[in-house]
Design a protein around this motif. Sequence first.
Motif, PDB file in Angstrom:
ATOM      1  N   ARG A 279     -14.261 -25.844  13.588  1.00 31.37           N
ATOM      2  CA  ARG A 279     -14.709 -25.158  13.212  1.00 31.37           C
ATOM      3  C   ARG A 279     -13.494 -26.221  11.754  1.00 31.37           C
ATOM      4  O   ARG A 279     -14.012 -26.103  10.462  1.00 31.37           O
ATOM      5  CB  ARG A 279     -14.581 -24.264  12.394  1.00 31.37           C
ATOM      6  CG  ARG A 279     -15.133 -23.331  13.299  1.00 31.37           C
ATOM      7  CD  ARG A 279     -17.269 -23.736  12.498  1.00 31.37           C
ATOM      8  NE  ARG A 279     -17.491 -23.564  11.348  1.00 31.37           N
ATOM      9  CZ  ARG A 279     -17.779 -22.429  10.693  1.00 31.37           C
ATOM     10  NH1 ARG A 279     -17.964 -21.389  11.696  1.00 31.37           N
ATOM     11  NH2 ARG A 279     -18.198 -22.992   9.710  1.00 31.37           N
ATOM     12  N   THR A 280     -12.548 -26.611  11.752  1.00 33.53           N
ATOM     13  CA  THR A 280     -11.349 -27.705  10.911  1.00 33.53           C
ATOM     14  C   THR A 280     -11.411 -28.885  11.221  1.00 33.53           C
ATOM     15  O   THR A 280     -10.559 -29.027  10.318  1.00 33.53           O
ATOM     16  CB  THR A 280     -10.349 -26.569  11.616  1.00 33.53           C
ATOM     17  OG1 THR A 280     -10.269 -26.449  12.500  1.00 33.53           O
ATOM     18  CG2 THR A 280     -10.830 -25.154  10.431  1.00 33.53           C
ATOM     19  N   GLY A 281     -11.327 -29.234  12.710  1.00 31.94           N
ATOM     20  CA  GLY A 281     -11.037 -30.495  12.571  1.00 31.94           C
ATOM     21  C   GLY A 281      -9.697 -30.176  13.735  1.00 31.94           C
ATOM     22  O   GLY A 281      -8.912 -31.478  13.922  1.00 31.94           O
ATOM     23  N   ASP A 282      -8.841 -29.145  13.627  1.00 31.89           N
ATOM     24  CA  ASP A 282      -7.517 -29.661  13.162  1.00 31.89           C
ATOM     25  C   ASP A 282      -7.411 -28.793  15.135  1.00 31.89           C
ATOM     26  O   ASP A 282      -7.573 -27.021  14.652  1.00 31.89           O
ATOM     27  CB  ASP A 282      -7.044 -28.616  12.258  1.00 31.89           C
ATOM     28  CG  ASP A 282      -5.135 -28.650  12.773  1.00 31.89           C
ATOM     29  OD1 ASP A 282      -4.492 -29.318  13.313  1.00 31.89           O
ATOM     30  OD2 ASP A 282      -4.187 -28.135  11.467  1.00 31.89           O
ATOM     31  N   TRP A 283      -6.677 -29.151  16.498  1.00 29.97           N
ATOM     32  CA  TRP A 283      -6.301 -28.369  17.396  1.00 29.97           C
ATOM     33  C   TRP A 283      -5.157 -26.998  17.229  1.00 29.97           C
ATOM     34  O   TRP A 283      -5.362 -26.175  17.518  1.00 29.97           O
ATOM     35  CB  TRP A 283      -6.102 -28.773  18.745  1.00 29.97           C
ATOM     36  CG  TRP A 283      -6.827 -29.722  18.986  1.00 29.97           C
ATOM     37  CD1 TRP A 283      -7.459 -30.324  18.502  1.00 29.97           C
ATOM     38  CD2 TRP A 283      -8.248 -28.860  20.007  1.00 29.97           C
ATOM     39  NE1 TRP A 283      -8.852 -31.451  19.535  1.00 29.97           N
ATOM     40  CE2 TRP A 283      -9.043 -30.279  20.429  1.00 29.97           C
ATOM     41  CE3 TRP A 283      -7.689 -27.664  20.828  1.00 29.97           C
ATOM     42  CZ2 TRP A 283     -10.241 -29.460  21.666  1.00 29.97           C
ATOM     43  CZ3 TRP A 283      -8.873 -27.736  21.376  1.00 29.97           C
ATOM     44  CH2 TRP A 283     -10.368 -28.411  21.769  1.00 29.97           C
ATOM     45  N   MET A 284      -4.368 -27.293  15.671  1.00 28.92           N
ATOM     46  CA  MET A 284      -3.081 -26.410  15.580  1.00 28.92           C
ATOM     47  C   MET A 284      -3.578 -25.843  14.446  1.00 28.92           C
ATOM     48  O   MET A 284      -2.684 -25.356  13.158  1.00 28.92           O
ATOM     49  CB  MET A 284      -2.586 -27.061  15.420  1.00 28.92           C
ATOM     50  CG  MET A 284      -1.514 -27.484  17.090  1.00 28.92           C
ATOM     51  SD  MET A 284      -1.224 -26.621  17.874  1.00 28.92           S
ATOM     52  CE  MET A 284       0.368 -26.127  17.674  1.00 28.92           C
ATOM     53  N   ALA A 285      -5.067 -25.409  14.344  1.00 29.28           N
ATOM     54  CA  ALA A 285      -5.570 -24.352  12.861  1.00 29.28           C
ATOM     55  C   ALA A 285      -4.592 -23.583  12.353  1.00 29.28           C
ATOM     56  O   ALA A 285      -4.090 -23.299  11.385  1.00 29.28           O
ATOM     57  CB  ALA A 285      -6.963 -24.275  12.494  1.00 29.28           C
TER      58      ALA A 285
END
Length: 420
Positions: A279-285
């Motif tokens: 959803r965010t493109g960030d694995w560490m969201a």
Amino acid sequence: MPPSSIDAREPSRPPATPPGRLPRPPGPAVRTGRARWGKRGPATWRPSAADRDILWLYLSTRVGIWLTAYCARWLFPSDPGTHDPGPLLAPFQHWDWDHFLHIAQQGYFPGQAGPWQADWDNREAFFPGFPLVLRAVHVVVPDWGLAGLTVSFVSGAVAVLALARITRHHLYDVEAGRRSVLFFLISPCAVFLAVGYTEALFLALALPAWLAAQRHNWPLAMALTAAATAVRVSGLFLAAALATHFLLTLRSTRNLRPLPWLALPALPLFLFSWFLQSRTGDWMAWKHAQERGWYRVFHTPWEAWINTWNNAFDRTQSTGYAFMFQAELVVMAVGLALLVVLARKRRWPETVYVALSLCALGTSYWYVSIPRAALLWWPLWIGLAAWSLRSPRFKTAYLCLAAPVSTVFALTFCTGRWTG
């Protein structure tokens, strides 16, 4: 035959076990932990008189917290002008509870909204375990607030029973089990075991996992640890501690078959990170959400200490929560002392668990939530119980000091003045 002759011929008898003290198993059984559990492990979970005492103590302290929350509504009404105390459960619904409630009701991205619309509440920072359980209990308990209290109430009961058993396993003393639970339930941040927060649920999974590891039931231990990781990232610290315990037992067991199970606790974190990345493109969201909302950006330990100290005692930089920052400093010092004691006693699994927790909490911009995190340091409560058995006055001193602080913290949270 004279009495002296009778005494001389009678075989010697071992001294009786002192009242309240469990008989110590023979040497090999202590190393493996199997003799204490026996061949039929589940039978050890049958309620006993000691368990009933623990549950009575737990219920009594819950009544005390509920009474404190009820009084807080009248002493600090939500609308001072009309003296309206507000809803009955309002004192329990502050701060992180709102995040858990929103996730349980709406998910992480309500209405298929993008992550930019979730920045204001940073709900990605919270793991899904508690909201999922809350949503499941809500099916049976229609009121969301009462459902959250139910989760924590039941989880807390499981946690204290497990804590008492772990204490008895280490100290072989029934009274020690009671004392560790008493110190735990009267501790300053014990209010968070009674509200809709993650501490009680995490301990209800982590402590039985620890017991299962003592029994060498690694599939069960790792499954429970995986569930704990879905609730809090602290589950990874527990997984590292249990992996250390497994490596230490290899010398006696030489059994590598459970080794793949050690990777299971990483699965919930991977799945949660994958979901957020989609959803965010960030694995560490989830980590970046913590940085946005709670300043959990990496700083050296001494920088974190200085920043916390300044907000605790320097009036020119105070954020208005000086007392809370002072508590953060005190509990950090207690955690470091605990770490030294565990290392000196060579209790390496517990040392790893506490060290990782302190490292995560002590390398932010400033200290946040360390007093709450201390609830999860069960070696602390076991150590205090052992100390009280050696020094009878310690129990009285602890209760006289901790009880009023616990009441102050409970009032602080119930009136919305808490931070951390």
